[in-house]
Design an enzyme around this catalytic site. Structure first.
Site, PDB file in Angstrom:
ATOM      1  N   VAL A  72       1.189  -1.341  -0.011  1.00  0.00           N
ATOM      2  CA  VAL A  72       0.146  -0.266  -0.060  1.00  0.00           C
ATOM      3  C   VAL A  72       1.072   1.435  -0.070  1.00  0.00           C
ATOM      4  O   VAL A  72       1.713   0.964   1.052  1.00  0.00           O
ATOM      5  CB  VAL A  72      -0.870   0.078   1.219  1.00  0.00           C
ATOM      6  N   CYS A  73      -0.001   2.275  -0.949  1.00  0.00           N
ATOM      7  CA  CYS A  73       1.023   3.262  -0.084  1.00  0.00           C
ATOM      8  C   CYS A  73       0.345   5.132  -1.090  1.00  0.00           C
ATOM      9  O   CYS A  73      -0.896   4.409  -0.449  1.00  0.00           O
ATOM     10  CB  CYS A  73       1.585   3.823  -2.045  1.00  0.00           C
ATOM     11  N   ALA A  74       0.732   6.146  -0.941  1.00  0.00           N
ATOM     12  CA  ALA A  74      -0.429   7.392  -0.911  1.00  0.00           C
ATOM     13  C   ALA A  74      -1.489   6.400  -2.352  1.00  0.00           C
ATOM     14  O   ALA A  74      -2.439   7.189  -2.010  1.00  0.00           O
ATOM     15  CB  ALA A  74       0.955   8.310  -0.970  1.00  0.00           C
ATOM     16  N   MET A 100      -4.261   5.012  -0.170  1.00  0.00           N
ATOM     17  CA  MET A 100      -4.896   5.075   0.528  1.00  0.00           C
ATOM     18  C   MET A 100      -6.004   6.425   0.160  1.00  0.00           C
ATOM     19  O   MET A 100      -7.216   6.311   0.758  1.00  0.00           O
ATOM     20  CB  MET A 100      -3.875   5.958   1.524  1.00  0.00           C
TER      21      MET A 100
END
Length: 380
Positions: A72-74, A100
């Site tokens: 997961v990243c932004a 996210m």
């Protein structure tokens, strides 16, 4: 090995179904500490992506091989890169499409209950933000309470149920997320209700929502009854639906109570908050099921994914409802305020109709966790 792309809905199902998942979050440490994907059986490793640019070999021993792996990243890009590196090292890995951002915006509709004469009540759970919205359905009509800005979710759901949206309510002027209420009303021709004491600065037309308002949905006996309940805001209004459910807005949560400071008037409104919680709500049936507008932690979700609990149970268990000394209550409320929501003043101005940011700007305004509650009540 295989690289998978997951959408937010797939992750939400794992939360609700209480499944195991290992998440490699490659955002910076500050962002991860502030806000992450929460699940009952989720495990986490936070390593910023820039520390992995030379390879992922050193972290492989920290990633279990017996659990599904989600990176997961932004916004997605960094997670794809790291997930590809992991597959090159022989690990199956998935990345979250949209990162996210997509997690923050996803809503999971869950049926709360059947109502009288064939009606239904649904809760829309925004797992990534802690927001809870509602739809009451009866005889071809629907009412929506505390809608988020993802209006397509509500209009599409209503279409799937073959019902017309006739009424839209906001329990108060929201400060932590942008309301979709006005937009839904404009799209559907529904009546939009807002408490007038919260609407003194709005620049649009609305129908005043006042204590004792009763709105029938469909041609059945299902009614939405307004109950003035100030404290989070001066106009905060609760709803009693079908004589069984108490929609408390941001006044009362499952594990906490609402904060009174988001208009800068904590000392003025804390008395209203106590009056609502300790007097107005005490006059109601303890059998009502509380349905709040937010939840704080993943443990507040029931087994079916809903956030709901009997009012009588909350009077016994919620620390914010069990402080007999008013001075102590005032001190606890004003001394335990969490950080204010990101861009909350701008969000209030959007909900007043004073500014109209771009979709991208609205997303940025809402990034981060729910911060509408007093988080650290202690039992004395």
């Amino acid at each position: 090995m295989t690289l998978y792309k997951w959408i937010a809905e797939e992750v939400a199902k794992k939360v609700i179904n209480n499944e195991e998942l290992f998440i490699l979050d490659v955002r910076n440490a500050e962002a991860f500490a502030d806000w992450k994907i929460e699940g009952h059986k989720f495990e986490y490793l936070n390593i910023p992506y820039f520390e992995l640019l030379d390879g992922v070999e050193e972290i492989l021993s920290n990633i279990p091989t017996d659990k599904q792996l989600l990176v997961v990243c932004a916004k997605e890009g960094s997670s794809i890169m790291i997930a590809e590196m992991l597959t090159d090292e022989g690990r199956d890995a998935a990345y979250l499409e949209g990162g996210m951002k997509s997690w923050s915006e996803y809503l999971e509709p869950i049926k709360v209950s059947d109502l009288e004469n064939g009606g239904e009540l649904y809760q829309f759970v925004r797992l990534g933000k802690g927001c809870l919205s509602y739809m009451v359905i009866s005889n071809g009509e629907a009412a929506i309470i505390d809608a988020t800005r993802m209006v397509d979710v509500f209009t599409n759901f209503a279409a799937s149920k073959h019902v017309n949206i006739t009424n839209v309510f906001d329990t108060h002027l929201h400060a932590d997320h942008i309301s979709g209420g006005r937009q839904i009303a404009a799209l559907t021709g529904a009546t939009y209700f807002l408490p007038p004491k919260d609407a003194e600065e709005v620049v649009f037309e609305y129908t005043p929502l006042v204590d004792g308002n009763e709105v029938k949905i469909g041609n059945t006996t299902i009614a939405i009854q307004a109950l003035y309940s100030p404290g989070h805001t001066i106009g905060s209004t609760s709803f009693i639906v079908d004589d069984k459910f108490l929609l408390t807005g941001d006044i009362l949560f499952i594990d906490s109570i609402g904060r009174p400071d988001l208009a800068g008037l904590a000392q003025d409104w804390v008395g209203d908050l106590r009056e609502t919680l300790y007097s107005r709500y005490r006059e109601l049936s303890s059998e009502l099921i509380v349905l709040p507008a937010h939840f704080m932690i993943i443990d507040e979700l029931n087994e079916n994914g809903t956030v709901a609990k009997r009012l009588g149970d909350l009077f016994e268990e919620n620390h914010g409802l069990n402080m007999k000394d008013e001075g102590e209550f005032r001190s606890m409320v004003t001394d335990n305020l969490p950080p204010q929501p990101h861009a909350y003043q701008e969000i209030r101005h959007v909900n007043m109709g004073k500014i109209t940011p771009s979709a991208e700007d609205q997303t940025e305004m809402e990034i981060g966790p729910n911060r509408c509650a007093i988080r650290e009540f202690k039992k004395y």
